[in-house]
Write an enzyme that holds these catalytic residues in place. Structure first.
Site, PDB file in Angstrom:
ATOM      1  N   ALA A   1      -6.344   8.740   0.898  1.00  0.00           N
ATOM      2  CA  ALA A   1      -6.184  10.131   0.463  1.00  0.00           C
ATOM      3  C   ALA A   1      -5.920  11.098   1.608  1.00  0.00           C
ATOM      4  O   ALA A   1      -5.474  12.218   1.371  1.00  0.00           O
ATOM      5  CB  ALA A   1      -7.409  10.565  -0.333  1.00  0.00           C
TER       6      ALA A   1
ATOM      7  N   ILE B   1       1.169  10.243   1.729  1.00  0.00           N
ATOM      8  CA  ILE B   1       1.412  10.210   0.281  1.00  0.00           C
ATOM      9  C   ILE B   1       0.150  10.645  -0.474  1.00  0.00           C
ATOM     10  O   ILE B   1       0.216  11.453  -1.407  1.00  0.00           O
ATOM     11  CB  ILE B   1       1.855   8.804  -0.182  1.00  0.00           C
ATOM     12  CG1 ILE B   1       3.195   8.446   0.458  1.00  0.00           C
ATOM     13  CG2 ILE B   1       1.954   8.729  -1.700  1.00  0.00           C
ATOM     14  CD1 ILE B   1       3.668   7.031   0.179  1.00  0.00           C
TER      15      ILE B   1
ATOM     16  N   ARG C   1       3.273  -2.040   8.135  1.00  0.00           N
ATOM     17  CA  ARG C   1       3.841  -3.172   8.876  1.00  0.00           C
ATOM     18  C   ARG C   1       4.070  -2.749  10.319  1.00  0.00           C
ATOM     19  O   ARG C   1       4.785  -1.773  10.576  1.00  0.00           O
ATOM     20  CB  ARG C   1       5.164  -3.575   8.218  1.00  0.00           C
ATOM     21  CG  ARG C   1       5.735  -4.861   8.746  1.00  0.00           C
ATOM     22  CD  ARG C   1       6.808  -5.308   7.776  1.00  0.00           C
ATOM     23  NE  ARG C   1       7.516  -6.471   8.236  1.00  0.00           N
ATOM     24  CZ  ARG C   1       8.372  -7.152   7.482  1.00  0.00           C
ATOM     25  NH1 ARG C   1       8.603  -6.785   6.259  1.00  0.00           N
ATOM     26  NH2 ARG C   1       8.997  -8.208   7.946  1.00  0.00           N
TER      27      ARG C   1
ATOM     28  N   ASN D   1      -2.939  -7.084   3.849  1.00  0.00           N
ATOM     29  CA  ASN D   1      -3.120  -6.190   2.708  1.00  0.00           C
ATOM     30  C   ASN D   1      -3.796  -6.906   1.550  1.00  0.00           C
ATOM     31  O   ASN D   1      -4.556  -6.292   0.794  1.00  0.00           O
ATOM     32  CB  ASN D   1      -1.792  -5.579   2.278  1.00  0.00           C
ATOM     33  CG  ASN D   1      -1.471  -4.381   3.142  1.00  0.00           C
ATOM     34  OD1 ASN D   1      -2.317  -3.518   3.323  1.00  0.00           O
ATOM     35  ND2 ASN D   1      -0.285  -4.351   3.704  1.00  0.00           N
TER      36      ASN D   1
ATOM     37  N   GLN E   1     -10.623  -4.252  -3.244  1.00  0.00           N
ATOM     38  CA  GLN E   1     -10.504  -3.098  -4.149  1.00  0.00           C
ATOM     39  C   GLN E   1     -10.420  -3.552  -5.611  1.00  0.00           C
ATOM     40  O   GLN E   1     -10.948  -2.892  -6.506  1.00  0.00           O
ATOM     41  CB  GLN E   1      -9.312  -2.230  -3.742  1.00  0.00           C
ATOM     42  CG  GLN E   1      -9.568  -1.587  -2.368  1.00  0.00           C
ATOM     43  CD  GLN E   1      -8.549  -0.548  -1.959  1.00  0.00           C
ATOM     44  OE1 GLN E   1      -7.540  -0.351  -2.625  1.00  0.00           O
ATOM     45  NE2 GLN E   1      -8.813   0.124  -0.847  1.00  0.00           N
TER      46      GLN E   1
ATOM     47  N   GLY F   1       0.744   1.399  -2.317  1.00  0.00           N
ATOM     48  CA  GLY F   1       0.723   0.765  -0.984  1.00  0.00           C
ATOM     49  C   GLY F   1       1.507  -0.540  -0.990  1.00  0.00           C
ATOM     50  O   GLY F   1       1.317  -1.383  -1.863  1.00  0.00           O
TER      51      GLY F   1
ATOM     52  N   ASP G   1      12.245   4.307  -7.085  1.00  0.00           N
ATOM     53  CA  ASP G   1      13.587   3.706  -7.123  1.00  0.00           C
ATOM     54  C   ASP G   1      14.380   4.270  -8.302  1.00  0.00           C
ATOM     55  O   ASP G   1      15.564   4.572  -8.173  1.00  0.00           O
ATOM     56  CB  ASP G   1      13.473   2.177  -7.231  1.00  0.00           C
ATOM     57  CG  ASP G   1      12.647   1.600  -6.099  1.00  0.00           C
ATOM     58  OD1 ASP G   1      13.081   1.700  -4.949  1.00  0.00           O
ATOM     59  OD2 ASP G   1      11.549   1.070  -6.367  1.00  0.00           O
TER      60      ASP G   1
ATOM     61  N   HIS H   1       9.567  -3.908  -5.754  1.00  0.00           N
ATOM     62  CA  HIS H   1       9.861  -2.678  -4.995  1.00  0.00           C
ATOM     63  C   HIS H   1      10.201  -3.087  -3.562  1.00  0.00           C
ATOM     64  O   HIS H   1       9.332  -3.172  -2.689  1.00  0.00           O
ATOM     65  CB  HIS H   1       8.683  -1.712  -5.008  1.00  0.00           C
ATOM     66  CG  HIS H   1       8.881  -0.584  -4.037  1.00  0.00           C
ATOM     67  ND1 HIS H   1       9.866   0.370  -4.202  1.00  0.00           N
ATOM     68  CD2 HIS H   1       8.280  -0.276  -2.864  1.00  0.00           C
ATOM     69  CE1 HIS H   1       9.848   1.205  -3.190  1.00  0.00           C
ATOM     70  NE2 HIS H   1       8.899   0.833  -2.354  1.00  0.00           N
TER      71      HIS H   1
HETATM   72  P1  NAX Z   1      -0.061   6.891   5.843  1.00  0.00           P
HETATM   73  O1  NAX Z   1      -0.218   5.972   6.995  1.00  0.00           O
HETATM   74  O2  NAX Z   1       0.276   8.324   6.056  1.00  0.00           O
HETATM   75  O3  NAX Z   1      -1.418   6.874   4.990  1.00  0.00           O
HETATM   76  C1  NAX Z   1      -2.076   5.697   4.617  1.00  0.00           C
HETATM   77  C2  NAX Z   1      -3.551   6.045   4.566  1.00  0.00           C
HETATM   78  O4  NAX Z   1      -4.223   4.929   3.999  1.00  0.00           O
HETATM   79  C3  NAX Z   1      -4.161   6.287   5.952  1.00  0.00           C
HETATM   80  O5  NAX Z   1      -4.815   7.555   5.943  1.00  0.00           O
HETATM   81  C4  NAX Z   1      -5.143   5.135   6.122  1.00  0.00           C
HETATM   82  O6  NAX Z   1      -6.320   5.524   6.810  1.00  0.00           O
HETATM   83  C5  NAX Z   1      -5.449   4.785   4.672  1.00  0.00           C
HETATM   84  N1  NAX Z   1      -5.910   3.420   4.452  1.00  0.00           N
HETATM   85  C6  NAX Z   1      -5.476   2.275   5.025  1.00  0.00           C
HETATM   86  N2  NAX Z   1      -6.185   1.228   4.577  1.00  0.00           N
HETATM   87  C7  NAX Z   1      -7.077   1.720   3.680  1.00  0.00           C
HETATM   88  C8  NAX Z   1      -8.069   1.126   2.877  1.00  0.00           C
HETATM   89  N3  NAX Z   1      -8.323  -0.171   2.933  1.00  0.00           N
HETATM   90  N4  NAX Z   1      -8.791   1.924   2.060  1.00  0.00           N
HETATM   91  C9  NAX Z   1      -8.568   3.254   2.013  1.00  0.00           C
HETATM   92  N5  NAX Z   1      -7.637   3.881   2.761  1.00  0.00           N
HETATM   93  C10 NAX Z   1      -6.906   3.101   3.585  1.00  0.00           C
HETATM   94  O7  NAX Z   1       0.974   6.174   4.869  1.00  0.00           O
HETATM   95  P2  NAX Z   1       1.786   6.791   3.643  1.00  0.00           P
HETATM   96  O8  NAX Z   1       3.080   7.334   4.121  1.00  0.00           O
HETATM   97  O9  NAX Z   1       0.887   7.676   2.870  1.00  0.00           O
HETATM   98  O10 NAX Z   1       2.142   5.446   2.818  1.00  0.00           O
HETATM   99  C11 NAX Z   1       1.154   4.747   2.093  1.00  0.00           C
HETATM  100  C12 NAX Z   1       1.715   3.468   1.505  1.00  0.00           C
HETATM  101  O11 NAX Z   1       2.750   3.739   0.572  1.00  0.00           O
HETATM  102  C13 NAX Z   1       2.347   2.519   2.534  1.00  0.00           C
HETATM  103  O12 NAX Z   1       1.907   1.204   2.255  1.00  0.00           O
HETATM  104  C14 NAX Z   1       3.825   2.626   2.235  1.00  0.00           C
HETATM  105  O13 NAX Z   1       4.537   1.462   2.605  1.00  0.00           O
HETATM  106  C15 NAX Z   1       3.803   2.809   0.733  1.00  0.00           C
HETATM  107  N6  NAX Z   1       5.029   3.334   0.094  1.00  0.00           N
HETATM  108  C16 NAX Z   1       5.319   2.895  -1.149  1.00  0.00           C
HETATM  109  C17 NAX Z   1       6.416   3.335  -1.855  1.00  0.00           C
HETATM  110  C18 NAX Z   1       6.713   2.826  -3.231  1.00  0.00           C
HETATM  111  O14 NAX Z   1       7.738   3.239  -3.798  1.00  0.00           O
HETATM  112  N7  NAX Z   1       5.930   1.939  -3.838  1.00  0.00           N
HETATM  113  C19 NAX Z   1       7.362   4.310  -1.243  1.00  0.00           C
HETATM  114  C20 NAX Z   1       6.767   5.085  -0.111  1.00  0.00           C
HETATM  115  C21 NAX Z   1       5.882   4.286   0.800  1.00  0.00           C
HETATM  116  O15 NAX Z   1       6.676   3.566   1.697  1.00  0.00           O
END
Ligand code: NAX
Length: 330
Positions: A14, A18, A94, A107, A114, A132, A161, A189
């Site tokens: 959070a 995103i 990654r 992951n 979770q 994620g 998409d 995706h």
């Molecule tokens: P950020 O790195 O800005 O934020 C991710 C957050 O998740 C960080 O604050 C981190 O501390 C937290 N986090 C990591 N592991 C955790 C866990 N086990 N429990 C709770 N929090 C945890 O990344 P952001 O740009 O927000 O992207 C988040 C995810 O969305 C990435 O995996 C990204 O690849 C994925 N995406 C998915 C998309 C889709 O269409 N399905 C598109 C956009 C994005 O690429």
């Protein structure tokens, strides 16, 4: 003041880009309705809790009428307690030189934990969207932990998409995005996903009748949608966030309120439709009925080229499932 029971909404990651973009519209009523109070239950890694406290202050400072409470935690058993809807955004990115299999395994461990926490403490009919990445397989892993919460309630996001594809078609045809219907994203995706325009329409007419540049439809359009994530990173140095957050909101809002016959792309556990192996979390065209139940659209005729594209993406999902099979067995 609304007397409706608040919806408890958990968001992981959070404090990330995103996650932060998702929670404000939820608190404003853009997902569950302008008359439905919400309680936000936010999960972060311990190191990011300080940052999340700042996000919490801003949320409270928006003075949203519908926001009844904010819970901040690094423990999924606290953040997921009685949650009706869960946005699983946080995952490990990654890193340079990292193999896909390693990312899947790292992951996978998060989503095993979770998934177990959801099954232990979330509401009986909790609805999950995984954002994620790799989101389909992460959702599959979490779904495999479910004994009490229905596996069908574990979904992954391919709406971004679909939205990207709709915006491209609308731009080319010079119409508003709302004129596009029956656009379907199939598969994973990832760049293998298939944005199928062959059943789509623009203001009720077939796309291929309105957009007569078929060369564009079959090459540049498909490539642009498939490579959009990379193009955004190349341009701005970071991956898509506001558009991804908005797509997650679209997904959950439509799942909650229904689509009135409109097709929406959702990655959901396959029920064997179109020969896609059961349980695999694959994107299909779906409709959502007035009771909030989604249905995979049946009877879509896929031509040979479409079938091959869907199969290639399904094969990638099968490979991913194979790569994490040891984790699930262990
Ligand atoms: P950020 O790195 O800005 O934020 C991710 C957050 O998740 C960080 O604050 C981190 O501390 C937290 N986090 C990591 N592991 C955790 C866990 N086990 N429990 C709770 N929090 C945890 O990344 P952001 O740009 O927000 O992207 C988040 C995810 O969305 C990435 O995996 C990204 O690849 C994925 N995406 C998915 C998309 C889709 O269409 N399905 C598109 C956009 C994005 O690429």
């Amino acid at each position: 003041m609304s007397t409706k029971k608040p919806v408890r909404v958990a968001v992981t990651g959070a404090a990330g880009r995103i996650g932060t973009s998702i929670i404000f519209p939820i608190a404003a009523g853009d997902v569950f309705g302008k008359d439905t109070p919400v309680i936000l239950q936010l999960l972060e890694l311990p190191d990011a809790l300080g940052k999340l406290r700042g996000v919490e202050m801003e949320l409270r400072d928006c003075a949203y009428n519908l926001l009844r409470d904010v819970v901040v935690s690094d423990d999924p058993n606290v953040a997921f307690k009685d949650a009706d809807a869960l946005f699983l955004v946080g995952s490990k990115p990654r890193g340079p030189g990292m193999e896909r299999a390693d990312l899947l395994k790292d992951n996978g461990k998060i989503f095993i934990g979770q998934g177990k926490a959801i099954d232990a403490v979330a509401a009986d009919n909790a609805r999950v969207i995984v954002v994620g990445n790799p989101c389909n397989t992460n959702a599959y892993i979490a779904s495999q932990m479910a004994r009490r919460v229905p596996k069908a309630n574990f979904t992954a996001m391919t709406r971004l998409d679909q939205n990207r594809a709709a915006a491209q078609l609308a731009g080319k045809a010079g119409v508003e995005v709302g004129a596009i219907g029956n656009l379907a994203v199939w598969g994973n995706h990832s760049p293998t996903m298939y944005a199928d325009y062959t059943h789509a329409y623009i203001n009720g007419r077939k796309v291929s009748e309105v957009i007569t540049d078929h060369e564009w439809l079959n090459t540049a359009f498909l490539k642009t949608v498939a490579q959009r994530g990379k193009a955004i990173i190349d341009a701005q140095g970071v991956s898509s966030a506001p558009s991804a957050a908005w797509a997650a909101i679209d997904h959950m809002r439509d799942w909650h309120h229904g689509t009135n016959g409109r097709w929406v792309s959702m990655a959901v556990p396959s029920d064997g439709s179109y020969g896609i192996p059961e349980g695999l979390i694959c994107s299909f065209p779906c409709t959502v009925d007035a009771n909030g139940q989604y249905h995979i659209v049946q009877g879509v005729e896929l031509d040979a080229a479409s079938k091959a594209k869907v199969q290639a993406s399904v094969n990638e999902l099968l490979e991913e499932r194979e790569m994490i099979s040891g984790l699930l067995a262990g």
